[in-house]
Design a protein around this motif. Sequence first.
Motif, PDB file in Angstrom:
ATOM      1  N   SER A  17       3.089  14.130 -13.926  1.00  0.00           N
ATOM      2  CA  SER A  17       2.031  14.435 -14.886  1.00  0.00           C
ATOM      3  C   SER A  17       1.716  15.926 -14.909  1.00  0.00           C
ATOM      4  O   SER A  17       1.505  16.521 -15.982  1.00  0.00           O
ATOM      5  N   GLU A  45       0.827  -1.208   0.000  1.00  0.00           N
ATOM      6  CA  GLU A  45       0.000   0.000   0.000  1.00  0.00           C
ATOM      7  C   GLU A  45       0.864   1.263   0.000  1.00  0.00           C
ATOM      8  O   GLU A  45       0.587   2.219  -0.724  1.00  0.00           O
ATOM      9  N   SER A  85       4.310   5.819  -5.233  1.00  0.00           N
ATOM     10  CA  SER A  85       4.392   5.786  -6.698  1.00  0.00           C
ATOM     11  C   SER A  85       3.328   6.682  -7.330  1.00  0.00           C
ATOM     12  O   SER A  85       3.598   7.413  -8.296  1.00  0.00           O
ATOM     13  N   GLN A  86       2.110   6.653  -6.796  1.00  0.00           N
ATOM     14  CA  GLN A  86       1.030   7.477  -7.339  1.00  0.00           C
ATOM     15  C   GLN A  86       1.320   8.966  -7.175  1.00  0.00           C
ATOM     16  O   GLN A  86       1.058   9.766  -8.087  1.00  0.00           O
ATOM     17  N   GLU A  87       1.854   9.361  -6.006  1.00  0.00           N
ATOM     18  CA  GLU A  87       2.173  10.778  -5.785  1.00  0.00           C
ATOM     19  C   GLU A  87       3.252  11.259  -6.734  1.00  0.00           C
ATOM     20  O   GLU A  87       3.184  12.379  -7.271  1.00  0.00           O
ATOM     21  N   ASP A 138       4.007   9.927  -9.708  1.00  0.00           N
ATOM     22  CA  ASP A 138       3.431   9.956 -11.064  1.00  0.00           C
ATOM     23  C   ASP A 138       2.527  11.177 -11.243  1.00  0.00           C
ATOM     24  O   ASP A 138       2.493  11.793 -12.321  1.00  0.00           O
ATOM     25  N   LYS A 139       1.782  11.535 -10.185  1.00  0.00           N
ATOM     26  CA  LYS A 139       0.889  12.686 -10.249  1.00  0.00           C
ATOM     27  C   LYS A 139       1.688  13.975 -10.434  1.00  0.00           C
ATOM     28  O   LYS A 139       1.317  14.846 -11.260  1.00  0.00           O
ATOM     29  N   GLN A 143       2.623   1.781  -3.320  1.00  0.00           N
ATOM     30  CA  GLN A 143       1.653   2.254  -4.310  1.00  0.00           C
ATOM     31  C   GLN A 143       1.330   3.733  -4.102  1.00  0.00           C
ATOM     32  O   GLN A 143       1.221   4.507  -5.068  1.00  0.00           O
ATOM     33  N   MET A 144       1.190   4.141  -2.837  1.00  0.00           N
ATOM     34  CA  MET A 144       0.885   5.539  -2.534  1.00  0.00           C
ATOM     35  C   MET A 144       2.028   6.447  -2.981  1.00  0.00           C
ATOM     36  O   MET A 144       1.811   7.485  -3.628  1.00  0.00           O
ATOM     37  N   THR A 189       2.924  15.972   1.310  1.00  0.00           N
ATOM     38  CA  THR A 189       2.114  14.738   1.347  1.00  0.00           C
ATOM     39  C   THR A 189       2.881  13.614   2.021  1.00  0.00           C
ATOM     40  O   THR A 189       2.352  12.868   2.860  1.00  0.00           O
TER      41      THR A 189
END
Length: 386
Positions: free
Chosen positions: A40, A26, A32-34, A36-37, A29-30, A65
Amino acid sequence: MELKSIKDAFDRVANKQKLSYTKTNEIVQMVSQEIDKALSILKDSSSPYPTPLDHRSILAGVKKTFAENSPVNQLEAAEKELNVALTKYPKVLEKQLNTDIAKAYRNNVEFDTHIVNQIIANFFYRQGMFDIGDCFVAETGESECSTRKSFLEMHQILEAMKRRDLAPALNWAISNSEKLKQARSDLEMKLHSLHFLEIAQDQNSQEAIIYARKHFERFLESFPETQKLVCSLLWNRNLEKSPYSEFLSPALWNNAARELTRQYCNLLGESSESPLSITVTAGTQTLPVLLKYMNVMANKKLDWQSMEQLPVAVELSEEFQFHSVFVCPVSKEQSSDENPPMMMSCGHVLCKQTINKMSKNGSKSSFKCPYCPTDVDISRCRQLHF
């Protein structure tokens, strides 16, 4: 040995490991998402040349974050809980598993090294490990194990059956047909049935019928089974959806292989299971009881080395009960050659020494049975042979 305690400790470790894995996944993943965001947003900026201030604000947001979620601390906490469980588990094993078994065996027993080596070699050959068996025999300087050639033939037959080649098995069964009949084994019928089904599944019903006429006539005692086999030809092209779909089960082949192994060993004068395997398995059930008893009785100074039988009852599984055993219901002692079971005139059975005590060593010609109101005449007591 408290197996439940060991299992509970293991389950705790396994659960902690699963929770740690889930938590770690988890967090990764968190993070990695931050990332990638943020990437982007940087790529999709409306300005072709984003200012350094924009970069700093985006990175600051990501940093904030991460600071709020504290992924490193969460990972460390999850790992810490797992490490605590892992640290406790060896302590549970050390407490429950007593590695010192010296108290539970006799050191005054002389072993015949030759016999022990032959038993070990026999085990390797029985399991089909011929290279290991040959190496063991060579290193111990023993003569070749007498059963090697026979077990080699048995495993060649079994390997052929795995390839759905029944010829070697049928040849052996036919050559030993009379002995199999004396042992009341249906092995030959099982093998012919499998061969019949193999022919039928090749869509050759006529050839299957010819085979059945040639071989099934001798097995009149198995007529219902042969009748079902022949009737299955009516569903030959759709056997899996027929009332005879059981004939497609791999269990038929497995049962035939087990029966062949059992009968082959029987005709060879060997048990169907390896004596070494049985001894080790039975020992694992007996050892914890003996260790516990010896620890409890450590201060009693009992002469364990000279006892003729186990000092405590050991309950073994049914597969380890090879001989009939009688325990006197009065004295609770196991019968022996010197103290055999005796049946009284009323039909109840006691050990000889118990009867002697109840008759006051023969001074009384009769006594009352402890289980019924019958007066027992000593002269009518008869020894039982199991």
